[in-house]
Design a protein around this motif. Structure first.
Motif, mmCIF file in Angstrom:
data_model
loop_
_atom_site.group_PDB
_atom_site.id
_atom_site.type_symbol
_atom_site.label_atom_id
_atom_site.label_comp_id
_atom_site.label_asym_id
_atom_site.label_seq_id
_atom_site.Cartn_x
_atom_site.Cartn_y
_atom_site.Cartn_z
ATOM 1 N N ALA A 76 -12.949 -30.658 -13.506
ATOM 2 C CA ALA A 76 -14.170 -30.194 -14.183
ATOM 3 C C ALA A 76 -14.989 -29.260 -13.296
ATOM 4 O O ALA A 76 -15.623 -28.324 -13.794
ATOM 5 C CB ALA A 76 -15.013 -31.389 -14.632
ATOM 6 N N ARG A 98 -22.720 -28.784 -18.725
ATOM 7 C CA ARG A 98 -21.382 -28.668 -19.325
ATOM 8 C C ARG A 98 -20.360 -29.452 -18.502
ATOM 9 O O ARG A 98 -19.482 -30.114 -19.041
ATOM 10 C CB ARG A 98 -20.979 -27.187 -19.427
ATOM 11 C CG ARG A 98 -19.838 -26.937 -20.396
ATOM 12 C CD ARG A 98 -19.320 -25.498 -20.328
ATOM 13 N NE ARG A 98 -20.327 -24.506 -20.596
ATOM 14 C CZ ARG A 98 -20.759 -23.603 -19.710
ATOM 15 N NH1 ARG A 98 -20.237 -23.557 -18.506
ATOM 16 N NH2 ARG A 98 -21.675 -22.725 -20.026
ATOM 17 N N PHE A 99 -20.504 -29.377 -17.160
ATOM 18 C CA PHE A 99 -19.613 -30.142 -16.270
ATOM 19 C C PHE A 99 -19.687 -31.638 -16.601
ATOM 20 O O PHE A 99 -18.660 -32.316 -16.731
ATOM 21 C CB PHE A 99 -20.027 -29.890 -14.813
ATOM 22 C CG PHE A 99 -19.607 -30.954 -13.839
ATOM 23 C CD1 PHE A 99 -18.301 -31.018 -13.381
ATOM 24 C CD2 PHE A 99 -20.527 -31.895 -13.380
ATOM 25 C CE1 PHE A 99 -17.911 -32.011 -12.482
ATOM 26 C CE2 PHE A 99 -20.156 -32.883 -12.485
ATOM 27 C CZ PHE A 99 -18.835 -32.942 -12.035
ATOM 28 N N GLU A 105 -15.721 -36.033 -21.788
ATOM 29 C CA GLU A 105 -14.633 -35.732 -22.737
ATOM 30 C C GLU A 105 -13.267 -36.035 -22.133
ATOM 31 O O GLU A 105 -12.421 -36.683 -22.743
ATOM 32 C CB GLU A 105 -14.653 -34.241 -23.107
ATOM 33 C CG GLU A 105 -15.714 -33.846 -24.103
ATOM 34 C CD GLU A 105 -15.872 -32.326 -24.190
ATOM 35 O OE1 GLU A 105 -16.903 -31.896 -24.707
ATOM 36 O OE2 GLU A 105 -14.970 -31.585 -23.722
ATOM 37 N N MET A 106 -13.050 -35.542 -20.914
ATOM 38 C CA MET A 106 -11.719 -35.661 -20.311
ATOM 39 C C MET A 106 -11.370 -37.108 -19.974
ATOM 40 O O MET A 106 -10.213 -37.462 -19.903
ATOM 41 C CB MET A 106 -11.623 -34.780 -19.056
ATOM 42 C CG MET A 106 -11.537 -33.299 -19.385
ATOM 43 S SD MET A 106 -11.023 -32.321 -17.962
ATOM 44 C CE MET A 106 -12.564 -31.897 -17.250
ATOM 45 N N GLN A 161 -16.003 -20.774 -14.999
ATOM 46 C CA GLN A 161 -16.835 -20.420 -16.148
ATOM 47 C C GLN A 161 -18.178 -19.828 -15.718
ATOM 48 O O GLN A 161 -18.683 -18.900 -16.334
ATOM 49 C CB GLN A 161 -17.043 -21.650 -17.030
ATOM 50 C CG GLN A 161 -17.559 -21.278 -18.399
ATOM 51 C CD GLN A 161 -17.150 -22.293 -19.446
ATOM 52 O OE1 GLN A 161 -16.181 -23.026 -19.261
ATOM 53 N NE2 GLN A 161 -17.870 -22.335 -20.542
ATOM 54 N N ALA A 175 -20.660 -33.032 -19.401
ATOM 55 C CA ALA A 175 -20.081 -33.269 -20.728
ATOM 56 C C ALA A 175 -18.551 -33.260 -20.661
ATOM 57 O O ALA A 175 -17.882 -34.087 -21.287
ATOM 58 C CB ALA A 175 -20.577 -32.207 -21.712
ATOM 59 N N ARG A 176 -17.986 -32.357 -19.875
ATOM 60 C CA ARG A 176 -16.519 -32.252 -19.756
ATOM 61 C C ARG A 176 -15.936 -33.493 -19.075
ATOM 62 O O ARG A 176 -14.863 -33.956 -19.449
ATOM 63 C CB ARG A 176 -16.147 -30.991 -18.974
ATOM 64 C CG ARG A 176 -16.431 -29.715 -19.733
ATOM 65 C CD ARG A 176 -15.515 -29.526 -20.925
ATOM 66 N NE ARG A 176 -14.181 -29.150 -20.528
ATOM 67 C CZ ARG A 176 -13.082 -29.482 -21.204
ATOM 68 N NH1 ARG A 176 -13.161 -30.204 -22.304
ATOM 69 N NH2 ARG A 176 -11.896 -29.087 -20.773
ATOM 70 N N CYS A 177 -16.651 -34.049 -18.089
ATOM 71 C CA CYS A 177 -16.173 -35.279 -17.441
ATOM 72 C C CYS A 177 -16.100 -36.401 -18.473
ATOM 73 O O CYS A 177 -15.141 -37.176 -18.492
ATOM 74 C CB CYS A 177 -17.098 -35.688 -16.292
ATOM 75 S SG CYS A 177 -16.927 -34.630 -14.849
ATOM 76 N N GLU A 225 -13.230 -25.857 -13.406
ATOM 77 C CA GLU A 225 -13.539 -25.201 -14.682
ATOM 78 C C GLU A 225 -14.971 -24.646 -14.653
ATOM 79 O O GLU A 225 -15.228 -23.518 -15.065
ATOM 80 C CB GLU A 225 -13.388 -26.219 -15.816
ATOM 81 C CG GLU A 225 -13.638 -25.637 -17.183
ATOM 82 C CD GLU A 225 -13.551 -26.711 -18.256
ATOM 83 O OE1 GLU A 225 -12.441 -26.938 -18.762
ATOM 84 O OE2 GLU A 225 -14.589 -27.312 -18.585
ATOM 85 N N MET A 226 -15.868 -25.457 -14.115
ATOM 86 C CA MET A 226 -17.275 -25.066 -14.021
ATOM 87 C C MET A 226 -17.445 -23.803 -13.164
ATOM 88 O O MET A 226 -18.195 -22.886 -13.504
ATOM 89 C CB MET A 226 -18.017 -26.236 -13.371
ATOM 90 C CG MET A 226 -19.420 -25.990 -12.937
ATOM 91 S SD MET A 226 -19.862 -27.392 -11.868
ATOM 92 C CE MET A 226 -21.617 -27.334 -11.990
#
Ligand code: CA
Length: 366
Positions: free
Chosen positions: A278, A64-65, A71-72, A285, A67-69, A281-282
């Motif tokens: 990220a 997820r980390f 996206e952001m 979460q 993927a978020r990098c 957030e990781m």
């Protein structure tokens, strides 16, 4: 566009960029220049983990980390995650990143105490700080400064990349009613927790994950710790050892996303900020996910599982053994002493307030 037109357009474009570059160089500091050179350019980083692919919570957390990098950054930062043993063996990710064979890794800090005993403090300590306290010490109490200084010697730049929350004390085949009951037991328990257990008469054993259940079932070992109900249930430990003890040895273990330092410094400030955000957030979460999944798995534990807390004399002996280990290490290793002093200063600051706020509230909430 015809080929010749294309070449002309490219040449004109390139000239414009060169001129623009000259103009910019006059106005900006070298640091700004370095940042803007990389801006908008796609960067791909290879990150190896110490977990099997998509391992629940830890592995899915790093997926997820990544993927978020992506996206952001609007797709300009791609982090390719490799499960253990694909690029490098699980416990060689530290060395491989240090040597710049890969760009980064996701692992547990407690694995690297052989590199420097002080690293074990950044990974979390038995009877010590909880996950939330560890992260607060890192960010506000000086933990990060020390961690980055000591990892800097290995050409590494660490970030907290998740945390497990409080872990359980482990599964035992027989009930522990006294300190005497621990003597001679064989237990799978790594790290500082294992070292303390050894001083209490236990034989700590290290086993690969795949061999723990069979060893417990066959009686080759008498007990094992793992993580908590959510991950323990997948291992089936309850079928071999019905006594499930509450935790003391891993109240807040820290995982890390660590970069090769030279590689990190070459990233744009934008990409560094995205990675930092990220990982924050990781971490939040992962803590929330562990809490939720553990709560559900605890509710659903089979009826034959007996929840127990270690007798007071066991915890007292463990506390005394921990003090011995800490003072022995502080004498032997200057880094350990410095990190421990910072850690304990935060503990002394935080503890009186925590007693009055969190502990008091949990007691009265009932
Ligand atoms: Ca554990």
């Amino acid at each position: 566009m015809k080929r010749r037109d294309f070449l002309t357009a490219t040449a004109v474009g390139a000239t414009a960029i060169v001129l623009q570059g000259c103009h910019r160089a006059e106005e900006e500091t070298p640091k700004d220049k370095a940042v803007n050179v990389n801006k908008g350019k796609k960067v791909t980083l290879k990150l190896a983990t110490s977990w099997p692919a998509h391992f629940p919570i830890m592995g899915t957390g790093v997926d997820r980390f990544a993927a978020r990098c992506g996206e952001m950054s609007g797709g300009t930062l791609e982090i390719k995650v490799f499960a253990k043993n694909i690029l490098v063996p699980a416990l060689q990710v530290f060395d491989a990143t240090s040597a710049a064979q890969i760009d980064a890794f996701h692992s547990g800090v407690y694995y690297w105490k052989g590199k420097n005993p002080a690293f074990s403090i950044f990974g979390g300590m038995p009877l010590g700080l909880t996950s939330e306290e560890m992260i607060t010490w890192m960010k506000f109490g000086g933990g990060y400064d020390l961690w980055r200084e000591l990892y800097g010697r290995f050409n590494l730049y660490p970030l907290v990349g998740g945390t497990t929350g409080p872990q359980m004390g482990g599964w035992f085949k027989k009930e522990i009613t006294s300190l005497e009951d621990l003597k001679g037991l064989k237990m799978r328990i790594p790290g500082l927790g294992g070292e303390i257990m050894q001083r209490l008469g236990v034989n700590p054993v290290l086993l690969p994950a795949g061999e723990i259940f069979t060893s417990l079932e066959r009686g080759t070992i008498d007990a094992t710790e793992w993580v908590g109900p959510a991950l323990d249930k997948m291992m089936g430990f309850d079928k071999a050892a019905p006594y499930y003890y509450t935790g003391w040895h891993e109240p807040g273990s820290i995982l890390e996303v660590t970069f090769n330092k030279a590689r990190w410094e070459k990233l744009s400030s934008e990409h560094q900020a995205i990675i930092t955000a990220a990982t924050e957030e990781m971490t939040a979460q992962m803590l929330q996910e562990f809490r939720y999944e553990n709560a559900k798995a605890f509710r659903d534990l089979p009826e034959h599982v007996q929840i127990r807390t270690f007798p007071a004399e066991v915890i007292e002996a463990a506390t005394a053994a921990l003090k011995e280990v800490l003072s022995e290490q502080s004498v032997k290793n200057e880094d350990f002493k410095r990190v421990l002093e910072s850690y304990q200063a935060f503990y002394r600051l935080n503890q009186p307030w925590d007693e009055i706020s969190t502990k008091n509230f949990l007691d009265i909430r009932g």
